[in-house]
Design a protein around this motif. Structure first.
Motif, PDB file in Angstrom:
ATOM      1  N   PHE A  22      16.558  12.669  -9.656  1.00  0.00           N
ATOM      2  CA  PHE A  22      15.786  11.473  -9.991  1.00  0.00           C
ATOM      3  C   PHE A  22      15.775  10.499  -8.815  1.00  0.00           C
ATOM      4  O   PHE A  22      14.724   9.937  -8.479  1.00  0.00           O
ATOM      5  N   GLN A  23      16.928  10.294  -8.202  1.00  0.00           N
ATOM      6  CA  GLN A  23      17.005   9.378  -7.059  1.00  0.00           C
ATOM      7  C   GLN A  23      16.156   9.879  -5.894  1.00  0.00           C
ATOM      8  O   GLN A  23      15.478   9.103  -5.224  1.00  0.00           O
ATOM      9  N   GLU A  24      16.188  11.178  -5.656  1.00  0.00           N
ATOM     10  CA  GLU A  24      15.358  11.755  -4.591  1.00  0.00           C
ATOM     11  C   GLU A  24      13.872  11.544  -4.890  1.00  0.00           C
ATOM     12  O   GLU A  24      13.100  11.142  -4.021  1.00  0.00           O
ATOM     13  N   GLY A  29       8.723   8.810  -4.221  1.00  0.00           N
ATOM     14  CA  GLY A  29       7.640   8.020  -4.806  1.00  0.00           C
ATOM     15  C   GLY A  29       7.452   6.700  -4.067  1.00  0.00           C
ATOM     16  O   GLY A  29       6.322   6.280  -3.814  1.00  0.00           O
ATOM     17  N   ASP A  30       8.551   6.040  -3.729  1.00  0.00           N
ATOM     18  CA  ASP A  30       8.464   4.781  -2.972  1.00  0.00           C
ATOM     19  C   ASP A  30       7.821   5.002  -1.607  1.00  0.00           C
ATOM     20  O   ASP A  30       6.988   4.207  -1.159  1.00  0.00           O
ATOM     21  N   ILE A  36       0.397   5.032   0.778  1.00  0.00           N
ATOM     22  CA  ILE A  36      -0.876   4.677   0.136  1.00  0.00           C
ATOM     23  C   ILE A  36      -1.274   3.255   0.497  1.00  0.00           C
ATOM     24  O   ILE A  36      -2.436   2.986   0.825  1.00  0.00           O
ATOM     25  N   ALA A  37      -0.321   2.327   0.453  1.00  0.00           N
ATOM     26  CA  ALA A  37      -0.619   0.933   0.791  1.00  0.00           C
ATOM     27  C   ALA A  37      -1.089   0.821   2.232  1.00  0.00           C
ATOM     28  O   ALA A  37      -2.062   0.105   2.531  1.00  0.00           O
TER      29      ALA A  37
END
Length: 99
Positions: A22-24, A29-30, A36-37
């Protein structure tokens, strides 16, 4: 180690693995959101450059059409008359769309 303890140990190991995964995924995702930004920002800058280039092109095209040389006065008058007709057509089309 009895079967219950073994099952509990396996369960704890699986939970730790899931937390690490999950942390990976959260980190990934971040990172993807940051990419994307940045891409959206780059796209806005490129869109602004494209708009400016299109405006510059239209201005140059208009200047070229308006350019009058010594032997080109009649040709320039014809082009100017065509431009006026085109503008009148556009006005007529816009008037029709408003109704």
């Amino acid at each position: 180690m009895n079967p219950n303890e073994q099952s509990l140990a396996n369960f704890q190991t699986r939970v730790r693995q899931m937390i690490l995964r999950f942390q990976e995924l959260k980190k990934e995702g971040d990172e993807l959101r940051a990419v994307i930004a940045k891409n959206e920002q780059d796209m806005k800058q490129l869109q602004a450059k494209l708009t400016q280039a299109e405006n510059d092109y239209q201005s140059l095209k208009m200047a070229k059409m308006m350019e009058i040389t010594d032997g080109d006065l009649e040709n320039a008058k014809g082009r100017l008359a065509k431009m006026i007709r085109d503008v009148n057509k556009c006005i007529a089309i816009l008037s029709d769309e408003e109704q």
